[in-house]
Design an enzyme around this catalytic site. Structure first.
Site, PDB file in Angstrom:
ATOM      1  N   ALA A  22       0.829  -1.205   0.000  1.00 31.79           N
ATOM      2  CA  ALA A  22       0.000   0.000   0.000  1.00 31.79           C
ATOM      3  C   ALA A  22       0.865   1.256   0.000  1.00 31.79           C
ATOM      4  CB  ALA A  22      -0.940   0.002   1.198  1.00 31.79           C
ATOM      5  N   GLY A  25       2.007   1.513  -3.485  1.00 29.76           N
ATOM      6  CA  GLY A  25       0.861   1.789  -4.343  1.00 29.76           C
ATOM      7  C   GLY A  25       0.321   3.194  -4.184  1.00 29.76           C
ATOM      8  N   ASP A  26       0.421   3.751  -2.988  1.00 25.52           N
ATOM      9  CA  ASP A  26       0.012   5.135  -2.752  1.00 25.52           C
ATOM     10  C   ASP A  26       0.794   6.075  -3.659  1.00 25.52           C
ATOM     11  OD1 ASP A  26      -1.245   7.356  -1.202  1.00 25.52           O
ATOM     12  OD2 ASP A  26       0.813   7.662  -0.517  1.00 25.52           O
ATOM     13  N   GLY A  27       2.097   5.854  -3.743  1.00 24.29           N
ATOM     14  CA  GLY A  27       2.934   6.688  -4.608  1.00 24.29           C
ATOM     15  C   GLY A  27       2.629   6.485  -6.079  1.00 24.29           C
ATOM     16  N   GLU A  30      -0.782   8.161  -6.786  1.00 23.95           N
ATOM     17  CA  GLU A  30      -0.676   9.623  -6.781  1.00 23.95           C
ATOM     18  C   GLU A  30       0.061  10.125  -8.019  1.00 23.95           C
ATOM     19  OE1 GLU A  30       0.049  13.521  -4.113  1.00 23.95           O
ATOM     20  OE2 GLU A  30      -0.249  11.582  -3.164  1.00 23.95           O
TER      21      GLU A  30
END
Length: 146
Positions: A22, A25-27, A30
């Site tokens: 996560a 994956g957040d990066g 975004e």
């Protein structure tokens, strides 16, 4: 190593926690949102951050993820569930526990796909999410956030 074109081995990816996926994956998500906003002229310099937050905040991710759930393979669903069921220390202000878990699940999936080098699949899922977001912004106001 080329960190923009990864193709990690499945056993290496399996060793990464759902929250680790996560985090990555957040990066990835975004960066995709920011790229999409810039390339589609969706925001001026002054409003770019505000426009990005509209898509990357946990409540928005939780709503958008529903557009891709029917598209997920069994393996992708398993990764999504693993991310959703992971235990987090805190939930950000402005998000419910359910929204935060859905956002974490989405980010886990995007991190997992990125590590495999499956950018075509990332783009396919992201496009479905952007189409869903466009319905929110439609003049009919079909799914305005609230």
């Amino acid at each position: 190593m080329d960190y923009f074109h990864l193709s990690a081995q499945p056993d290496a990816i399996e060793k990464i926690s759902a929250l680790g996926l996560a985090h990555l994956g957040d990066g990835v998500y975004e960066l995709m949102v920011r790229s999409w906003l810039c390339l589609h002229g969706k925001a001026t310099n002054a409003g770019l951050h505000r426009a990005a937050v509209k898509y990357v905040a946990a409540p928005a991710q939780a709503r958008l993820v529903h557009a891709i759930l029917p598209l997920l393979t069994e393996e992708e669903q398993a990764v999504y569930r693993r991310g959703r069921n992971s235990r987090t220390a805190a939930v950000p202000k402005g998000a419910s526990v359910g929204e935060y878990h859905a956002a974490t699940a989405l980010e886990s999936l995007f991190g997992w796909l990125y590590l495999q080098g499956r950018t075509d699949r990332l783009n396919e899922l992201f496009d479905a999410m952007v189409e869903e977001a466009a319905r929110w912004d439609s003049p009919s106001g079909a799914q305005k956030s609230g």
